[in-house]
Design an enzyme around this catalytic site. Structure first.
Site, short mmCIF file in Angstrom:
data_model
loop_
_atom_site.label_atom_id
_atom_site.label_comp_id
_atom_site.label_asym_id
_atom_site.label_seq_id
_atom_site.Cartn_x
_atom_site.Cartn_y
_atom_site.Cartn_z
N MET A 35 13.32 -17.25 7.91
CA MET A 35 13.19 -15.94 7.25
C MET A 35 14.39 -15.04 7.56
O MET A 35 15.33 -15.44 8.23
CB MET A 35 11.90 -15.26 7.69
CG MET A 35 10.66 -15.85 7.05
SD MET A 35 9.20 -14.92 7.56
CE MET A 35 8.01 -15.52 6.37
N GLY A 36 14.32 -13.81 7.08
CA GLY A 36 15.39 -12.85 7.36
C GLY A 36 15.76 -11.96 6.19
O GLY A 36 16.69 -11.18 6.28
N ARG A 37 15.09 -12.17 5.05
CA ARG A 37 15.44 -11.43 3.82
C ARG A 37 16.93 -11.58 3.53
O ARG A 37 17.45 -12.68 3.51
CB ARG A 37 15.05 -9.94 3.95
CG ARG A 37 13.61 -9.66 3.74
CD ARG A 37 13.37 -8.22 3.34
NE ARG A 37 13.79 -7.29 4.37
CZ ARG A 37 13.63 -5.98 4.30
NH1 ARG A 37 13.05 -5.45 3.25
NH2 ARG A 37 14.03 -5.18 5.26
N ASP B 230 13.23 -9.42 11.15
CA ASP B 230 14.56 -9.69 10.57
C ASP B 230 15.70 -9.04 11.37
O ASP B 230 16.86 -9.40 11.18
CB ASP B 230 14.61 -9.17 9.13
CG ASP B 230 13.54 -9.79 8.26
OD1 ASP B 230 13.08 -10.90 8.58
OD2 ASP B 230 13.15 -9.16 7.26
N GLY C 76 0.80 -1.23 0.00
CA GLY C 76 0.00 0.00 0.00
C GLY C 76 0.82 1.27 0.00
O GLY C 76 0.51 2.20 0.74
N ARG D 278 6.31 -15.53 12.24
CA ARG D 278 5.72 -14.19 12.38
C ARG D 278 4.41 -14.21 13.16
O ARG D 278 3.99 -13.19 13.71
CB ARG D 278 5.46 -13.58 11.00
CG ARG D 278 6.71 -13.07 10.40
CD ARG D 278 6.56 -12.09 9.30
NE ARG D 278 5.28 -11.86 8.71
CZ ARG D 278 5.12 -11.47 7.44
NH1 ARG D 278 6.19 -11.32 6.67
NH2 ARG D 278 3.94 -11.22 6.95
#
Ligand code: F6P
Length: 352
Positions: free
Chosen positions: A179-181, A137, A79, A279
């Site tokens: 995860m963690g980008r 992250d 958004g 998450r």
């Protein structure tokens, strides 16, 4: 003492502790200081759409929020008002909606992307913004810790504990992707806490031969199973890349590494991708506390007219710093840092 009327929103991916920040903010601002606080639904969307979607927040709204995961305001990472869902730049609607609602400023809870939007609204329209940093992250260098990170680490550590018993029973090589980008903080922290034998992170591109050598070394010491922690952004040093899954921008590297292991050694290999379990759900005690501190400190910034600042944790204290410090400054794992050295000292193989 001035009475304020401000908006608050949560943007980007959710993280355990968002509701606890909202609770801290509302309890202090509404419950004690008698301000009016308006919750904007679904990040900036609530200010962009017609009709505007907001909720007047009252102290009773806080009931049960401390331990509840997600965000009761809703969120989205699609958004951006400056480039809104294929409809172009609708950012002018934000100050317009704020005028309509009588809001003097916005408290923006979000990661680097959301903070960058807040900052831009301040630059281009003079929208007064206070920030609260969020991401599981832990890759915002402005703050020593983002809330949600510790909860994600706890979930990933428990997953490793569980994978250990099944891997050991079956003499398997099991990979856990977290995860963690582009940062390996979750993998490194949980990998160490959960006793992973190998940890692969984006900051240290891995050589699959070294991972296989570790599996074989363990076998020669009578340890027939191996646990490998894989950060979703990890990269193979030889340039091989994971196959893209349609609609998914990141992830899949654990499947690549599993294939590379199978191609090199005889092994019964399994892969678990932990995904959004990291998450969702209740924040751990550390994150509830940090979130509450952030929520209350954000009220202090508004009260002191320190628009343009974001609350951060530095050396154990919560302070305000310019929002610009929280954008464009990405913190990755230091490949020569103390945590990596500690991991190596207890025999963890990074593949490099
Ligand atoms: O930045 C937080 C994060 O959870 C990353 O670790 C992960 O890559 C990404 O968001 C996933 O985002 P989503 O599934 O919401 O698109």
């Amino acid at each position: 003492m001035a009475l304020h009327r401000v908006g608050i929103l949560t943007g980007g991916g959710d993280a355990p502790g968002l509701n606890a920040v909202l609770r801290g903010f509302i309890k202090r601002a509404v419950g004690q200081l008698h301000w009016q606080v308006v919750g904007v639904e679904d990040s900036f969307d609530g200010l962009l759409e017609d009709p505007i979607r907001v909720i007047e927040l009252t102290a009773p709204r806080c009931r049960g929020l401390l331990a509840r995961g997600g965000t009761f305001l809703g969120t989205t990472n699609r958004g951006d008002p400056f480039d809104y869902r294929g409809q172009g730049d609708l950012s002018h609607r934000v100050p317009r909606a704020m005028d309509e609602l009588g809001l003097e400023g916005l408290v923006v809870i979000g990661g680097d992307g959301t903070q960058a939007i807040g900052w831009r609204l301040m630059q281009e329209y003079g929208v007064p913004v206070v920030g609260v940093p969020k991401t599981i992250d832990n890759d915002l260098s402005a703050t020593d810790r983002t809330f949600g990170f510790q909860s994600a680490v706890e979930v990933a550590t428990e997953a490793l504990d569980r994978l250990h018993t099944t891997a050991e029973s079956h003499d398997r090589v099991i990979l856990l992707e977290v995860m963690g980008r582009d940062a390996g903080h979750i993998a490194l922290h949980a990998g160490l806490a959960g006793g992973a034998d190998c940890i692969v992170i984006p900051e240290l591109p891995y050589d699959p031969d070294r991972i296989c050598a570790k599996v074989m070394r363990r076998r020669s010491h009578g340890r027939a199973f191996t646990i490998i922690m894989v950060a979703e952004g990890a990269r193979c040093a030889n340039g091989e890349v994971p196959e893209k899954s349609p609609g998914l921008s990141i992830g899949g590297v654990s499947l690549l590494l599993a294939r590379q292991i199978k191609a090199r050694i005889e092994a019964d290999v399994r892969v678990t991708v932990l995904g959004h379990l990291q998450r969702g759900g209740s924040p751990c005690a550390y994150d509830r506390l940090l979130s509450t501190r952030y929520g209350v400190a954000a009220v202090d910034l508004v009260e002191q007219d320190r628009w343009g600042e974001i609350v951060v944790l530095r050396n154990g204290s919560i302070i305000g710093v310019p929002i610009t410090e929280a954008i464009n400054t990405y913190r990755t794992v230091d490949p020569n840092g103390e945590l990596v050295r500690t991991a190596r000292a207890v025999g963890v193989e990074f593949g490099v």
